[in-house]
Design a protein around this motif. Structure first.
Motif, short mmCIF file in Angstrom:
data_model
loop_
_atom_site.label_atom_id
_atom_site.label_comp_id
_atom_site.label_asym_id
_atom_site.label_seq_id
_atom_site.Cartn_x
_atom_site.Cartn_y
_atom_site.Cartn_z
N MET A 69 0.86 -1.18 0.00
CA MET A 69 0.00 0.00 0.00
C MET A 69 0.90 1.23 0.00
O MET A 69 1.80 1.35 0.84
N VAL A 70 0.70 2.11 -0.95
CA VAL A 70 1.55 3.30 -1.08
C VAL A 70 0.81 4.50 -0.51
O VAL A 70 -0.32 4.80 -0.91
N LEU A 71 1.44 5.18 0.42
CA LEU A 71 0.87 6.37 1.06
C LEU A 71 1.71 7.59 0.69
O LEU A 71 2.93 7.51 0.63
N LYS A 72 1.04 8.70 0.47
CA LYS A 72 1.73 9.94 0.14
C LYS A 72 1.83 10.80 1.39
O LYS A 72 0.82 11.10 2.04
N MET A 73 3.03 11.22 1.71
CA MET A 73 3.30 12.02 2.91
C MET A 73 4.09 13.26 2.52
O MET A 73 5.09 13.17 1.81
N GLN A 74 3.63 14.42 2.96
CA GLN A 74 4.39 15.65 2.73
C GLN A 74 4.66 16.35 4.05
O GLN A 74 3.84 16.32 4.97
N ILE A 132 -0.63 11.41 4.78
CA ILE A 132 0.07 11.74 6.03
C ILE A 132 0.70 13.12 5.88
O ILE A 132 1.24 13.45 4.82
N GLY A 133 0.65 13.91 6.94
CA GLY A 133 1.34 15.19 6.97
C GLY A 133 2.30 15.26 8.14
O GLY A 133 2.07 14.62 9.18
N HIS A 134 3.37 16.00 7.97
CA HIS A 134 4.37 16.19 9.03
C HIS A 134 4.62 17.69 9.14
O HIS A 134 5.21 18.30 8.25
N ASP A 135 4.13 18.29 10.23
CA ASP A 135 4.24 19.73 10.40
C ASP A 135 4.24 20.05 11.88
O ASP A 135 4.58 19.19 12.70
N VAL A 136 3.87 21.27 12.23
CA VAL A 136 3.63 21.66 13.62
C VAL A 136 2.27 22.33 13.67
O VAL A 136 1.88 23.03 12.73
N PRO A 137 1.50 22.15 14.75
CA PRO A 137 0.14 22.69 14.79
C PRO A 137 0.08 24.20 14.57
O PRO A 137 -0.90 24.71 14.02
N VAL A 138 1.12 24.90 15.00
CA VAL A 138 1.09 26.35 14.86
C VAL A 138 1.03 26.80 13.41
O VAL A 138 0.64 27.93 13.11
#
Length: 376
Positions: free
Chosen positions: A39-44, A99-105
């Motif tokens: 299963m391929v997931l896209k994450m930025q 999927i995302g990789h960030d900070v809530p702010v």
């Protein structure tokens, strides 16, 4: 696009991919074995490709793929590949990203309460204190209430990597008094922007990749981002030489891992668990990497790049606390934010009392074994 349509499209694409694989091997003589396609997931992320935080996101990908045993593949992309750095939440909610990789702010503009999950007053707690609050003090339930109930988003978020307190920032000239800050055009994000406004600064909220160009063009006079490694990656040392550490404006922050709700629903339970608990695994890995890299890059900035490393003056620190005291009642006019702040105060009151009472004076021990190194 409705939830039903999104689910249908996602399921159709995955079934089509698997069906195509099956058709391709149908003509093989028995007993050919059909290997299940991953299963391929896209994450930025919200980070430039060259930033250490992109490397930390890759550490997550590496761990998840190893634990999934070939059943998951994550296509990791830097900021701007699909959406801008501040648009990751929307993209995960809309299904453009799994999927995302960030900070809530970074989505503070949608709801100020986002900042309480990364850049709030913290009441004397550290990033570790507040990450513990997220998992053990009721923070996760409040986060879900904000994102899912109040904002109506189809996301599931988890926190990782308690970041060291962020530097006050980079300045062309030394600053030691509150009056030195008056009129500064300064980059920060979230509630820290409100705080710095109260100290007389004019604030621009910019993604990391735009900071140094803005400094070069004179759009800002001073800035903070997060840590010595990211600052070195951005080339901060080329536009300012006064690096002031320690501050209450962002004393606590962690990475945010965002998962699209439909993606998680369409996942086998064990793979879903790997994605979630992989956040905990990479939190330890990121913390260890930061200890090594941040300290080494600070030494480089100080010893090789000609940067004057300082600490924020007690006058400015005291003014920051006074500014928080002025800002908190304004925030508490919002019932949800008051509920969050009450929860955080109760947690900090309980656990930091123990931490401070139990902790020896580490400064005393460091100076005992490495005399003369600290400039406090």
């Amino acid at each position: 696009m409705t939830d039903t349509n999104k689910m249908g499209r996602r399921s159709f694409l995955r079934k089509a991919a698997l069906g195509g694989s099956a058709a391709g091997v149908a003509g093989l003589a028995a007993p050919a074995v059909l290997a299940q396609a991953p299963m391929v997931l896209k994450m930025q992320t919200s980070w430039p490709a060259s930033n250490i935080w992109q490397e930390m996101a890759q550490d997550y990908v590496t761990r998840v793929e190893a634990m999934a045993g070939g059943r998951l593949k994550i296509d990791l992309l830097p900021a701007g590949a699909v959406v801008g750095a501040f648009q990751v939440l929307d993209a995960v909610n809309d299904g453009l990203l799994d999927i995302g990789h960030d900070v809530p702010v970074y989505w503070y503009g949608k709801n100020k309460a986002a900042s309480l999950f990364g850049t709030g007053p913290v009441f004397g707690g550290s990033a570790t204190t507040m990450l513990n609050w997220f998992y053990e003090g009721g923070g996760k339930a409040l986060y879900d209430e904000l994102t899912q109930d109040i904002m109506g988003l189809d996301v599931d978020g988890y926190m990782a990597f308690p970041m060291p307190a962020q530097p006050f920032g980079w300045f062309k000239d030394p600053v030691s008094q509150v009056s030195d800050l008056d009129g500064f055009k300064y980059r920060t994000v979230g509630l820290a922007a409100d705080l710095m406004n109260k100290l007389g600064m004019s604030v621009a909220q910019l993604p990391g990749g735009e900071i140094v160009p803005a400094m070069e063009r004179g759009v800002i006079d001073a800035f903070e981002f997060n840590n010595p490694s990211s600052d070195r990656d951005f080339g901060a040392q080329d536009v300012a030489k006064n690096y002031i550490l320690s501050s209450y404006h962002q004393a606590s922050e962690s990475f945010e891992f965002l998962f699209n709700g439909l993606t998680m629903e369409d996942m086998e339970p064990d793979l879903r668990a790997i994605l979630i608990h992989g956040v905990e695994a990479v939190s330890t890995a990121n913390t260890a990497k930061a200890a090594r890299r941040y300290s080494a890059d600070l030494a480089y900035l100080r010893d090789e790049a000609g940067v004057d490393v300082q600490r924020t003056s007690e006058e400015i620190l005291a003014a920051q606390l006074d500014a928080w005291d002025e800002l908190i009642p304004e925030l508490e006019q919002d019932p949800f934010m008051k509920k969050c702040l009450d929860s955080q105060r109760a947690w900090v009151d309980q656990v930091v009392y123990y931490e401070l009472m139990n902790s020896p004076d580490y400064t005393l021990a460091y100076e005992h074994y490495f005399p003369g190194k600290l400039n406090l």
